[in-house]
Design a protein around this motif. Structure first.
Motif, PDB file in Angstrom:
ATOM      1  N   MET A 154      -2.566  -0.153  17.897  1.00  0.00           N
ATOM      2  CA  MET A 154      -2.633  -0.006  16.458  1.00  0.00           C
ATOM      3  C   MET A 154      -3.051   1.421  16.114  1.00  0.00           C
ATOM      4  SD  MET A 154      -4.797  -2.291  13.743  1.00  0.00           S
ATOM      5  CE  MET A 154      -3.557  -3.540  13.533  1.00  0.00           C
ATOM      6  N   ALA A 155      -2.475   1.987  15.054  1.00  0.00           N
ATOM      7  CA  ALA A 155      -2.773   3.361  14.647  1.00  0.00           C
ATOM      8  C   ALA A 155      -4.184   3.450  14.078  1.00  0.00           C
ATOM      9  CB  ALA A 155      -1.762   3.810  13.604  1.00  0.00           C
ATOM     10  N   MET A 156      -4.805   4.607  14.310  1.00  0.00           N
ATOM     11  CA  MET A 156      -6.146   4.835  13.774  1.00  0.00           C
ATOM     12  C   MET A 156      -6.074   4.960  12.254  1.00  0.00           C
ATOM     13  SD  MET A 156      -8.391   4.858  16.167  1.00  0.00           S
ATOM     14  CE  MET A 156      -9.824   5.743  15.634  1.00  0.00           C
ATOM     15  N   LEU A 157      -7.043   4.380  11.584  1.00  0.00           N
ATOM     16  CA  LEU A 157      -7.173   4.521  10.143  1.00  0.00           C
ATOM     17  C   LEU A 157      -7.956   5.791   9.878  1.00  0.00           C
ATOM     18  CD1 LEU A 157      -8.386   0.911   9.283  1.00  0.00           C
ATOM     19  CD2 LEU A 157      -6.047   1.753   9.279  1.00  0.00           C
ATOM     20  N   LYS A 158      -7.596   6.508   8.843  1.00  0.00           N
ATOM     21  CA  LYS A 158      -8.331   7.711   8.467  1.00  0.00           C
ATOM     22  C   LYS A 158      -9.094   7.409   7.184  1.00  0.00           C
ATOM     23  CE  LYS A 158      -5.054  10.980  10.440  1.00  0.00           C
ATOM     24  NZ  LYS A 158      -4.134  12.093  10.133  1.00  0.00           N
ATOM     25  N   LEU A 159     -10.409   7.586   7.247  1.00  0.00           N
ATOM     26  CA  LEU A 159     -11.252   7.331   6.090  1.00  0.00           C
ATOM     27  C   LEU A 159     -11.992   8.604   5.704  1.00  0.00           C
ATOM     28  CD1 LEU A 159     -12.901   3.959   7.205  1.00  0.00           C
ATOM     29  CD2 LEU A 159     -10.946   4.253   5.682  1.00  0.00           C
ATOM     30  N   THR A 160     -12.271   8.738   4.420  1.00  0.00           N
ATOM     31  CA  THR A 160     -13.099   9.851   3.980  1.00  0.00           C
ATOM     32  C   THR A 160     -14.536   9.573   4.413  1.00  0.00           C
ATOM     33  OG1 THR A 160     -13.607   8.830   1.851  1.00  0.00           O
ATOM     34  CG2 THR A 160     -11.657  10.259   1.937  1.00  0.00           C
ATOM     35  N   SER A 166      -3.797   5.296  -2.947  1.00  0.00           N
ATOM     36  CA  SER A 166      -3.441   4.669  -1.680  1.00  0.00           C
ATOM     37  C   SER A 166      -2.181   5.291  -1.092  1.00  0.00           C
ATOM     38  CB  SER A 166      -3.194   3.180  -1.913  1.00  0.00           C
ATOM     39  OG  SER A 166      -2.556   2.591  -0.803  1.00  0.00           O
ATOM     40  N   VAL A 167      -2.135   5.351   0.240  1.00  0.00           N
ATOM     41  CA  VAL A 167      -0.924   5.818   0.916  1.00  0.00           C
ATOM     42  C   VAL A 167       0.257   4.913   0.588  1.00  0.00           C
ATOM     43  CG1 VAL A 167      -2.110   6.944   2.832  1.00  0.00           C
ATOM     44  CG2 VAL A 167      -1.426   4.571   3.058  1.00  0.00           C
ATOM     45  N   GLN A 168      -0.043   3.720   0.092  1.00  0.00           N
ATOM     46  CA  GLN A 168       1.011   2.766  -0.250  1.00  0.00           C
ATOM     47  C   GLN A 168       1.466   2.882  -1.699  1.00  0.00           C
ATOM     48  OE1 GLN A 168      -0.817  -0.927   0.874  1.00  0.00           O
ATOM     49  NE2 GLN A 168      -0.482  -0.569   3.044  1.00  0.00           N
ATOM     50  N   SER A 169       0.852   3.776  -2.477  1.00  0.00           N
ATOM     51  CA  SER A 169       1.248   3.951  -3.874  1.00  0.00           C
ATOM     52  C   SER A 169       2.599   4.663  -3.938  1.00  0.00           C
ATOM     53  CB  SER A 169       0.200   4.774  -4.622  1.00  0.00           C
ATOM     54  OG  SER A 169       0.220   6.109  -4.182  1.00  0.00           O
ATOM     55  N   PRO A 170       3.349   4.446  -5.012  1.00  0.00           N
ATOM     56  CA  PRO A 170       4.663   5.102  -5.133  1.00  0.00           C
ATOM     57  C   PRO A 170       4.598   6.628  -5.051  1.00  0.00           C
ATOM     58  CG  PRO A 170       4.468   3.334  -6.735  1.00  0.00           C
ATOM     59  CD  PRO A 170       3.105   3.497  -6.104  1.00  0.00           C
ATOM     60  N   ILE A 171       3.603   7.243  -5.683  1.00  0.00           N
ATOM     61  CA  ILE A 171       3.499   8.708  -5.638  1.00  0.00           C
ATOM     62  C   ILE A 171       3.234   9.181  -4.218  1.00  0.00           C
ATOM     63  CG2 ILE A 171       2.076  10.690  -6.335  1.00  0.00           C
ATOM     64  CD1 ILE A 171       1.908   9.446  -9.109  1.00  0.00           C
ATOM     65  N   ALA A 172       2.285   8.540  -3.532  1.00  0.00           N
ATOM     66  CA  ALA A 172       1.956   8.952  -2.161  1.00  0.00           C
ATOM     67  C   ALA A 172       3.153   8.749  -1.231  1.00  0.00           C
ATOM     68  CB  ALA A 172       0.753   8.171  -1.645  1.00  0.00           C
ATOM     69  N   LYS A 173       3.813   7.609  -1.343  1.00  0.00           N
ATOM     70  CA  LYS A 173       4.976   7.350  -0.486  1.00  0.00           C
ATOM     71  C   LYS A 173       6.048   8.421  -0.673  1.00  0.00           C
ATOM     72  CE  LYS A 173       4.843   2.325   0.047  1.00  0.00           C
ATOM     73  NZ  LYS A 173       5.537   1.070  -0.298  1.00  0.00           N
ATOM     74  N   GLY A 180      -4.701  11.693   3.786  1.00  0.00           N
ATOM     75  CA  GLY A 180      -5.871  12.561   3.825  1.00  0.00           C
ATOM     76  C   GLY A 180      -5.690  13.846   3.055  1.00  0.00           C
ATOM     77  N   SER A 181      -4.468  14.162   2.708  1.00  0.00           N
ATOM     78  CA  SER A 181      -4.210  15.387   1.946  1.00  0.00           C
ATOM     79  C   SER A 181      -4.730  15.250   0.519  1.00  0.00           C
ATOM     80  CB  SER A 181      -2.710  15.670   1.857  1.00  0.00           C
ATOM     81  OG  SER A 181      -2.152  15.942   3.097  1.00  0.00           O
ATOM     82  N   THR A 182      -5.181  16.381  -0.008  1.00  0.00           N
ATOM     83  CA  THR A 182      -5.435  16.485  -1.441  1.00  0.00           C
ATOM     84  C   THR A 182      -4.286  17.321  -1.963  1.00  0.00           C
ATOM     85  OG1 THR A 182      -7.816  16.293  -1.209  1.00  0.00           O
ATOM     86  CG2 THR A 182      -7.003  17.315  -3.225  1.00  0.00           C
ATOM     87  N   VAL A 183      -3.525  16.738  -2.860  1.00  0.00           N
ATOM     88  CA  VAL A 183      -2.290  17.374  -3.302  1.00  0.00           C
ATOM     89  C   VAL A 183      -2.310  17.558  -4.819  1.00  0.00           C
ATOM     90  CG1 VAL A 183      -1.059  15.162  -3.428  1.00  0.00           C
ATOM     91  CG2 VAL A 183       0.242  17.233  -3.174  1.00  0.00           C
ATOM     92  N   TYR A 222      -4.515  14.604  -6.544  1.00  0.00           N
ATOM     93  CA  TYR A 222      -4.843  13.328  -5.916  1.00  0.00           C
ATOM     94  C   TYR A 222      -5.199  13.543  -4.448  1.00  0.00           C
ATOM     95  CZ  TYR A 222      -2.277  11.259  -9.855  1.00  0.00           C
ATOM     96  OH  TYR A 222      -1.838  10.899 -11.100  1.00  0.00           O
ATOM     97  N   THR A 223      -6.084  12.706  -3.948  1.00  0.00           N
ATOM     98  CA  THR A 223      -6.337  12.636  -2.518  1.00  0.00           C
ATOM     99  C   THR A 223      -5.694  11.341  -2.044  1.00  0.00           C
ATOM    100  OG1 THR A 223      -8.403  13.854  -2.707  1.00  0.00           O
ATOM    101  CG2 THR A 223      -8.086  12.553  -0.695  1.00  0.00           C
ATOM    102  N   ILE A 224      -4.888  11.441  -1.003  1.00  0.00           N
ATOM    103  CA  ILE A 224      -4.167  10.276  -0.485  1.00  0.00           C
ATOM    104  C   ILE A 224      -5.030   9.619   0.587  1.00  0.00           C
ATOM    105  CG2 ILE A 224      -2.068   9.490   0.666  1.00  0.00           C
ATOM    106  CD1 ILE A 224      -0.666  11.935  -0.640  1.00  0.00           C
ATOM    107  N   VAL A 225      -5.432   8.384   0.326  1.00  0.00           N
ATOM    108  CA  VAL A 225      -6.387   7.696   1.188  1.00  0.00           C
ATOM    109  C   VAL A 225      -5.862   6.334   1.640  1.00  0.00           C
ATOM    110  CG1 VAL A 225      -8.380   8.833   0.117  1.00  0.00           C
ATOM    111  CG2 VAL A 225      -7.594   6.649  -0.783  1.00  0.00           C
ATOM    112  N   HIS A 226      -6.583   5.737   2.567  1.00  0.00           N
ATOM    113  CA  HIS A 226      -6.286   4.384   3.024  1.00  0.00           C
ATOM    114  C   HIS A 226      -6.501   3.420   1.852  1.00  0.00           C
ATOM    115  CE1 HIS A 226      -6.664   0.627   5.190  1.00  0.00           C
ATOM    116  NE2 HIS A 226      -5.959   1.225   6.142  1.00  0.00           N
ATOM    117  N   PRO A 227      -5.739   2.341   1.783  1.00  0.00           N
ATOM    118  CA  PRO A 227      -5.886   1.404   0.662  1.00  0.00           C
ATOM    119  C   PRO A 227      -7.314   0.890   0.439  1.00  0.00           C
ATOM    120  CG  PRO A 227      -3.922   0.879   1.904  1.00  0.00           C
ATOM    121  CD  PRO A 227      -4.642   1.958   2.667  1.00  0.00           C
TER     122      PRO A 227
END
Length: 137
Positions: A1-7, A99-106, A67-70, A83-88
């Motif tokens: 399983m992939a590592m989760l990235k958290l702030t 969330s990385v699952q949001s339309p903008i982040a995707k 993890g990016s702030t864009v 926005y900062t793109i984070v884990h849900p």
């Protein structure tokens, strides 16, 4: 399983919640509450075991990633958003953490500075943004 990235804040919040639930678990007598606490404790332990914490230092990034702030600009109204793109688990739109699952982040993930991307909107016109800045950890 992939590592989760958290702030760092997200990791701290999960650790605080875990400590609270472990104390609460000892105090509660209600069986349904105990079951909920047990499930949540297990979930938090799994999240923390599978995660890494992003460093606080950010620098210019080449492409958008979790993890990016864009900083983006709406191409029609010229409004800017950061926005900062984070884990849900950490998403909080009020704090500009999406969330990385949001339309903008995707739509933004993988793109570079000055790239344009479109977000499909269920009702209305699609939204188009240009990436102005990317900060990665």
């Amino acid at each position: 399983m992939a590592m989760l990235k958290l702030t760092q804040e997200g990791t701290r919040n999960l650790e605080k919640e875990l400590q609270y639930l472990l104390k609460r678990k000892k105090q509660c007598r209600n069986t349904s509450e105990k079951e909920f606490i047990h499930k949540r404790v297990s979930e938090i332990k799994d999240i923390l075991a599978q995660s890494i914490t992003w460093p606080m230092v950010r620098e210019a990034g080449y492409h958008v990633e979790p993890g990016s702030t864009v900083t983006i600009e709406d191409t029609v109204h010229r409004e800017r958003y950061t926005y900062t793109i984070v884990h849900p688990f950490e998403a909080d739109p009020r704090e500009n953490m999406i969330s990385v699952q949001s339309p903008i982040a995707k739509a933004a993930i993988g793109k570079t500075v000055h790239s344009t991307f479109t977000v499909r909107v269920p009702f209305g016109e699609d939204l188009t943004y240009t990436i102005l800045d990317i900060q990665n950890c």
